[in-house]
Design an enzyme around this catalytic site. Structure first.
Site, short mmCIF file in Angstrom:
data_model
loop_
_atom_site.label_atom_id
_atom_site.label_comp_id
_atom_site.label_asym_id
_atom_site.label_seq_id
_atom_site.Cartn_x
_atom_site.Cartn_y
_atom_site.Cartn_z
N CYS B 97 0.96 -1.11 0.17
CA CYS B 97 -0.04 -0.16 -0.08
C CYS B 97 0.84 1.21 -0.03
CB CYS B 97 -0.74 0.13 1.08
SG CYS B 97 -1.79 -1.37 1.68
N HIS B 101 0.99 5.06 -1.63
CA HIS B 101 0.21 5.79 -0.85
C HIS B 101 1.25 6.58 0.11
CE1 HIS B 101 -3.77 5.08 -2.82
NE2 HIS B 101 -3.58 3.80 -2.49
N CYS B 199 -34.08 -2.52 11.62
CA CYS B 199 -32.96 -1.52 12.37
C CYS B 199 -33.66 -0.64 13.24
CB CYS B 199 -31.98 -1.10 11.43
SG CYS B 199 -31.22 -1.95 10.13
N CYS B 202 -35.09 -0.89 16.90
CA CYS B 202 -34.28 -0.71 18.02
C CYS B 202 -33.54 0.41 18.12
CB CYS B 202 -33.17 -2.16 18.38
SG CYS B 202 -33.84 -3.63 18.59
N HIS B 203 -33.00 0.99 17.20
CA HIS B 203 -32.19 1.87 17.30
C HIS B 203 -32.53 3.31 16.95
CE1 HIS B 203 -28.67 -0.67 17.95
NE2 HIS B 203 -29.00 -1.57 16.81
N ARG B 239 -21.27 -6.82 12.15
CA ARG B 239 -22.01 -6.29 13.08
C ARG B 239 -23.43 -6.22 12.32
NH1 ARG B 239 -24.50 -5.92 18.08
NH2 ARG B 239 -24.96 -7.78 16.99
N CYS B 243 -26.79 -8.52 13.85
CA CYS B 243 -27.92 -7.89 14.11
C CYS B 243 -29.19 -8.33 13.43
CB CYS B 243 -28.12 -6.51 13.95
SG CYS B 243 -27.60 -5.28 15.23
#
Lengths: 151, 282, 107
Positions: B97, B101, B199, B202-203, B239, B243
């Site tokens: 990389c 960069h 989603c 809950c959020h 994640r 969920c």
């Protein structure tokens, strides 16, 4: 994945096991008596006194996998006023032993912090062994919570 | 229906005896190694909330303290692994990389705050993980990294960490970003799974309430990849999938159209919050 | 273990000063309590001992049990008698030894 009855049952059972053990398959948990016996083994049968040692742990741990714990013992850390070691037990874990810290005059102060695993809500016990042969103990209950969906 | 769900959550929380069923995000401020972190800010226009809160404000003191000091943050181990990877030559072109960069502290500053971006070549939004793969296959002559493998999370964490403290700001005017944002919004509000949860259930609707012993946050993504006390370094799509699994639904693939749209929309929902990568969560 | 241990020691101190040291090492700390997806127990593999010495003299030591969290973290104090070097070692159940050191200057 097709939702068959077997799959659903499997999912539910999996979720239940997860919730109970926080992802860990746990054999019979140690009892408070086991921890007490380990304290007695450490002190050679003497009952540790209160005072001198302070155990700091959260009242509520958000996740039992990583619970900060600190101990601090009131000592000059010189000559005869020296802390030799401090042992930490968790009386509700599969094995109550957590860690044993050893100090010297070069430690400067008898202080240590680490992070531990707690399988459930339980007492955390710290016992200090002084150079003069006396023992001091402190104890805190830590509530271990179970999260939302994932457990 | 909304009211019914809230009632259900409230009932579950009180049955579990888990203390307050609604708790404010804490009144606390975060600085990481002297870098001020915006953990609450006014929401952008068209947002369902008035004020945005970092998930940091929903955690207990011990967890919050782990974020404050980059030395104590176990996620920084992953960032260091990512740095090693940044400098490692891989592939037939003999490049790392860093070959193109240079110093990531310069060249990657701002990247973590502005992705996903529009990628005209693929005709979809591209996130940091997919951009890494694009570089690997097109510039380095290396294999694309499979999801969550080969250091993908660590390198992503390292790259995003270069934007620590910078406010999240997406450019939705590029290409078709706006229509992907719309699609992501649909995903966000669509109930799925046997538990029939979106989603938003809950959020958004239950934000601030307790789901068993868990204090529901706004589900902000400004700290991903995040270090979870439960499971270590966790990527955003991991994640998302977790969920969705918990709603007992079929999980979409990582980087699928649905989840790229969701990443675009949910990232926008955190506009103005600071990048916290790698944040520490429960 | 992929990464280097992380250690935090001040660069300088005054003679006799008590300083704070922090260490963090990347390790799974496999407890021996878990099973794999086929139900077979995963064998225990932990760091079982951590030691800090200063110029060959013991400063702090810890015996670790499987109840210590993954990526073991320690914070402790040390009295600095003179300029010298702190050495840190972590012993793995598999016999590996991980080491790090940090110099300190007494002004």
């Amino acid at each position: 994945m097709q939702l068959t009855r077997r799959n659903v049952l499997g999912l539910t059972a999996g979720a239940a096991a997860f919730a109970i053990a926080g992802g860990r398959i746990s054999p019979a948990m140690a009892s408070a008596e086991d921890a007490e016996k380990m304290v007695m083994d450490f002190t050679g049968g003497a009952t540790p006194a209160e005072g001198k040692i302070t155990l700091t742990a959260p009242e509520i741990a958000e996740n039992g996998n990583t619970v900060p714990v600190s101990i601090s013992v009131d000592s000059a850390m010189e000559g005869d006023d020296l802390v030799e070691s401090v042992v930490i037990f968790a009386d509700g874990n599969p094995n109550p032993a957590v860690a044993t810290f050893h100090f010297t005059e070069l430690s400067g102060e008898a202080l240590a912090t680490t992070r531990m695993r707690l399988a459930k809500t339980q007492n955390v016990i710290a016992v200090a062994k002084m150079k003069d042969g006396s023992f001091f103990m402190d104890k805190k209950q830590v509530k271990v919570t179970i999260g939302g969906c994932g457990g | 229906m909304k009211r019914l769900l809230v009632a259900g959550v409230v009932l579950a929380a009180s049955l579990a005896g888990s203390g307050p069923i609604w708790a404010d995000p804490v009144d606390d401020t975060l600085e990481i190694d002297g870098v001020p972190i915006v953990t609450r800010t006014a929401a952008p226009e068209g947002h369902p909330f008035d004020e945005l809160y970092s998930g940091w404000l929903f955690r207990e003191k011990e967890t919050r303290d782990l974020s404050r000091d980059s030395f104590e943050n176990p996620g920084m181990i992953a960032v260091e692994d990512g740095e090693a990877m940044w400098n490692t030559v891989e592939g037939t072109a003999g490049k790392s990389c860093a070959s193109c960069h240079g110093d990531a502290a310069e060249s990657m500053k701002g990247v973590g705050a502005s992705f996903p971006k529009w990628d005209a070549d693929s005709g979809r939004p591209i996130n940091v993980e997919l951009q890494i793969n694009k570089c690997r296959t097109e510039q380095m002559g290396a294999e694309a990294l499979p999801f969550n493998k080969g250091g993908q999370q660590e390198l992503t964490a390292y790259i995003k960490h270069q934007s620590l403290g910078m406010p999240v700001k997406l450019d939705l005017t590029e290409g078709e970003m706006q229509s992907w944002w719309e699609r992501g919004k649909d995903v966000y509000y669509t109930r799925t799974g046997q538990l029939n949860l979106a989603c938003a259930s809950c959020h958004e609707v239950a934000m601030g309430k307790m789901i068993r012993a868990d204090h529901l946050s706004q589900g902000q993504v400004n700290g991903f990849p995040t270090y979870r006390l439960k499971s270590g370094l966790t990527s955003l799509h991991q994640r998302f999938r977790g969920c969705i699994r918990d709603t007992r639904a079929v999980q979409p693939d990582a980087f699928s159209d649905d989840l790229m749209a969701l990443e675009t929309y949910v990232t926008w929902r955190g506009t103005g919050l600071s990048v916290e990568t790698p944040s520490v969560r429960q | 273990m992929a990464s280097k241990p992380r250690i935090k020691v001040p660069k300088s101190a005054s003679a006799g000063e008590v300083i704070t040291i922090k260490t963090l090492i990347s390790h799974e700390m496999e407890s021996g309590q878990r099973k794999d997806k086929d139900g077979n127990p995963i064998p225990r593999q932990i760091i079982n001992k951590f030691t800090c010495t200063f110029e060959g003299q013991m400063v702090f030591q810890c015996d670790l049990d499987p109840a210590i969290s993954a990526n073991p973290y320690f914070e402790f104090n040390a009295k600095v008698p003179a300029s010298g070097t702190f050495k840190f070692t972590w012993l793995d159940d598999d016999g590996s030894v991980y080491e790090a050191e940090a110099p300190i200057e007494v002004k």
